[in-house]
Motif scaffolding. Structure first.
Motif, mmCIF file in Angstrom:
data_model
loop_
_atom_site.group_PDB
_atom_site.id
_atom_site.type_symbol
_atom_site.label_atom_id
_atom_site.label_comp_id
_atom_site.label_asym_id
_atom_site.label_seq_id
_atom_site.Cartn_x
_atom_site.Cartn_y
_atom_site.Cartn_z
ATOM 1 N N LEU A 1 0.743 -0.925 -0.326
ATOM 2 C CA LEU A 1 -0.527 -0.087 -0.165
ATOM 3 C C LEU A 1 0.875 0.537 -0.062
ATOM 4 O O LEU A 1 0.539 2.105 -1.052
ATOM 5 N N MET A 2 2.360 1.738 1.481
ATOM 6 C CA MET A 2 2.749 2.710 0.979
ATOM 7 C C MET A 2 3.774 2.617 -0.114
ATOM 8 O O MET A 2 3.793 3.798 -0.791
ATOM 9 N N GLY A 3 3.664 1.520 -0.873
ATOM 10 C CA GLY A 3 4.743 1.798 -1.841
ATOM 11 C C GLY A 3 4.063 2.060 -3.153
ATOM 12 O O GLY A 3 4.146 2.904 -3.709
ATOM 13 N N LEU A 4 2.863 1.495 -3.164
ATOM 14 C CA LEU A 4 2.189 2.271 -4.638
ATOM 15 C C LEU A 4 1.638 4.259 -4.506
ATOM 16 O O LEU A 4 2.559 4.650 -5.338
ATOM 17 N N VAL B 1 -5.293 6.048 7.900
ATOM 18 C CA VAL B 1 -5.846 5.519 6.610
ATOM 19 C C VAL B 1 -6.446 3.711 6.589
ATOM 20 O O VAL B 1 -7.517 3.406 5.610
ATOM 21 N N GLU B 2 -5.294 2.873 7.076
ATOM 22 C CA GLU B 2 -5.572 1.454 7.394
ATOM 23 C C GLU B 2 -6.785 1.229 8.416
ATOM 24 O O GLU B 2 -7.364 0.881 8.306
ATOM 25 N N GLY C 1 -14.023 -1.633 1.342
ATOM 26 C CA GLY C 1 -12.235 -1.686 2.522
ATOM 27 C C GLY C 1 -11.695 -3.339 2.285
ATOM 28 O O GLY C 1 -11.682 -4.135 1.699
ATOM 29 N N LEU C 2 -10.924 -4.266 3.657
ATOM 30 C CA LEU C 2 -10.087 -4.851 3.256
ATOM 31 C C LEU C 2 -9.025 -4.815 2.778
ATOM 32 O O LEU C 2 -9.385 -4.248 1.624
ATOM 33 N N SER C 3 -8.345 -5.650 2.664
ATOM 34 C CA SER C 3 -7.153 -6.566 1.004
ATOM 35 C C SER C 3 -8.003 -6.837 0.562
ATOM 36 O O SER C 3 -6.451 -6.943 -0.638
ATOM 37 N N VAL C 4 -8.636 -7.556 0.785
ATOM 38 C CA VAL C 4 -8.739 -8.977 -0.290
ATOM 39 C C VAL C 4 -10.857 -9.314 -0.257
ATOM 40 O O VAL C 4 -11.115 -8.667 0.370
ATOM 41 N N PRO C 5 -10.961 -9.729 -1.075
ATOM 42 C CA PRO C 5 -12.241 -9.637 -1.491
ATOM 43 C C PRO C 5 -12.591 -10.580 -0.393
ATOM 44 O O PRO C 5 -12.062 -11.399 0.126
ATOM 45 N N VAL C 6 -14.101 -10.457 0.301
ATOM 46 C CA VAL C 6 -14.399 -11.271 1.535
ATOM 47 C C VAL C 6 -14.326 -12.726 0.940
ATOM 48 O O VAL C 6 -15.840 -12.569 0.018
ATOM 49 N N GLN D 1 -2.570 -0.510 11.747
ATOM 50 C CA GLN D 1 -3.841 -0.986 12.078
ATOM 51 C C GLN D 1 -3.368 -1.920 13.320
ATOM 52 O O GLN D 1 -3.916 -1.554 14.526
ATOM 53 N N ALA D 2 -2.321 -2.310 12.795
ATOM 54 C CA ALA D 2 -1.800 -3.535 13.565
ATOM 55 C C ALA D 2 -1.114 -2.554 15.107
ATOM 56 O O ALA D 2 -1.434 -3.021 16.450
ATOM 57 N N ALA D 3 -0.581 -2.102 15.057
ATOM 58 C CA ALA D 3 0.090 -0.699 15.796
ATOM 59 C C ALA D 3 -1.254 -0.163 16.775
ATOM 60 O O ALA D 3 -1.181 0.192 17.242
ATOM 61 N N VAL D 4 -2.225 0.508 16.304
ATOM 62 C CA VAL D 4 -3.156 0.720 17.205
ATOM 63 C C VAL D 4 -4.258 -0.252 17.547
ATOM 64 O O VAL D 4 -3.976 0.304 18.597
#
Length: 331
Positions: free
Chosen positions: A109-112, A270-271, A173-178, A281-284
């Motif tokens: 995500l951050m690379g893009l 953003v995450e 949302g999410l990073s892959v389809p549900v 999200q893991a940091a939060v």
């Protein structure tokens, strides 16, 4: 030359070690003075009230709240030096394993966002500087000033409402389809889910690079050697290509690598908006749940990424501008 390179790398390595030690101490101190009770936050007030003292003591021992903060830090640091960052109290897995899984999604995500913001910011800055005072220049400056004062999470919510709720053209949302197994997820699926989060990060990151590139380009276009080139009959495009881009690339590259910290900071918000399962999200979750081992590991990893970005920028100085390589590397 080899000796200078080794000395340069050695100084930066020592600087990174001192930086990581300072970051770890500050992070641990902030977590230690946090008003969040890890037992109440993760077990719940009702469940905690129904437990016996023996059960509460086991939980205190598990979360490490029964030890002095200084002792806990030195215990953690002793294991971290050996490469053992402990186990995540929330995920019940080694911290290195959790970070490796989360970092893969965040780096994609951050690379893009980093590439898009750098390219667009540089192009817009060059155009605005060359066309100083024109309608295009005023539009680009206005856009950059508005975006620079726009919070990343608000922009993320706006993009989510427009493209996911109203137009329904991109995932919500999410990073892959549900409901799709990991083996069935394609690269295009990951790209579709990363479009909106990456757009929110890149749009806010464009303004800084564009405005600084514009100011540098204006100085170049008003310089004596550019005026001399005009008197020789060179076209504007020829002047930009031969004199402008080479001189404006170095400061733009410096800002681009320095923006890594902004990209990482923005990704946390953003995450959360897009429920993107990344490092932010893991940091939060680690911060709100007082998962000290995971939070410490994430903090050190992000600090290393930021430092490596600045380190690579220093190494590339001599490649972009031979005058710096001949005169010595910047420290």
């Amino acid at each position: 030359m080899i000796k200078e390179n080794l000395l340069f790398a050695g100084k930066n390595f020592i600087r990174m070690i001192l930086l990581l030690v300072a970051v770890s101490i500050v992070t641990f101190a902030l977590v230690s003075v946090s008003p969040i009770d890890p037992l109440q936050a993760n077990v719940g007030q009702a469940a905690l009230g129904s437990m016996s003292e023996a059960q509460k003591e086991k939980l205190r021992s598990y979360w490490g709240v029964d030890e002095p903060p200084v002792q806990r830090y030195f215990n953690w640091a002793k294991d971290a030096v050996r490469g053992d960052f402990g186990s995540s109290l929330l995920y019940r897995q080694p911290v290195t394993k959790v970070i490796a899984a989360k970092l893969a999604g965040s780096m994609f995500l951050m690379g893009l966002a980093w590439i898009i913001s750098g390219l667009l910011g540089f192009v817009l800055g060059v155009i605005s500087g060359v066309l100083r005072g024109s309608a295009a220049d005023k539009f680009i400056k206005g856009y950059c000033l508005v975006i620079a004062s726009t919070p990343a999470f608000w922009l993320a919510l706006l993009l989510l409402i427009i493209f996911s709720v109203w137009l329904k053209v991109l995932p919500i949302g999410l990073s892959v389809p549900v409901g799709v197994e990991a083996g069935g997820v394609t690269f295009l699926d990951r790209v579709r889910h990363a479009v909106l989060p990456a757009a929110a990060l890149s749009i806010t990151g464009i303004s800084n690079i564009a405005l600084h590139t514009r100011e540098k380009m204006v100085d170049i276009m008003e310089s004596d050697y550019v005026m001399f080139a005009r008197t020789r009959g060179e076209s504007t495009w020829s002047i930009v290509r031969r004199h402008g881009l080479r001189n404006v690339l170095l400061p733009a590259m410096t800002l681009q690598f320095a923006s890594i910290s902004e990209i990482i900071g923005g990704s946390v918000l953003v995450e959360q908006v897009f429920s993107y399962p990344g490092l932010g999200q893991a940091a939060v979750a680690a911060g709100t749940g007082s998962d000290v081992p995971l939070l410490m590991g994430i903090t050190l990893v992000t600090a290393v990424v930021v430092f490596l970005g600045n380190f690579v920028a220093n190494l590339l100085y001599g490649v972009v501008d031979p005058r710096i390589r001949r005169g010595g590397r910047r420290q």
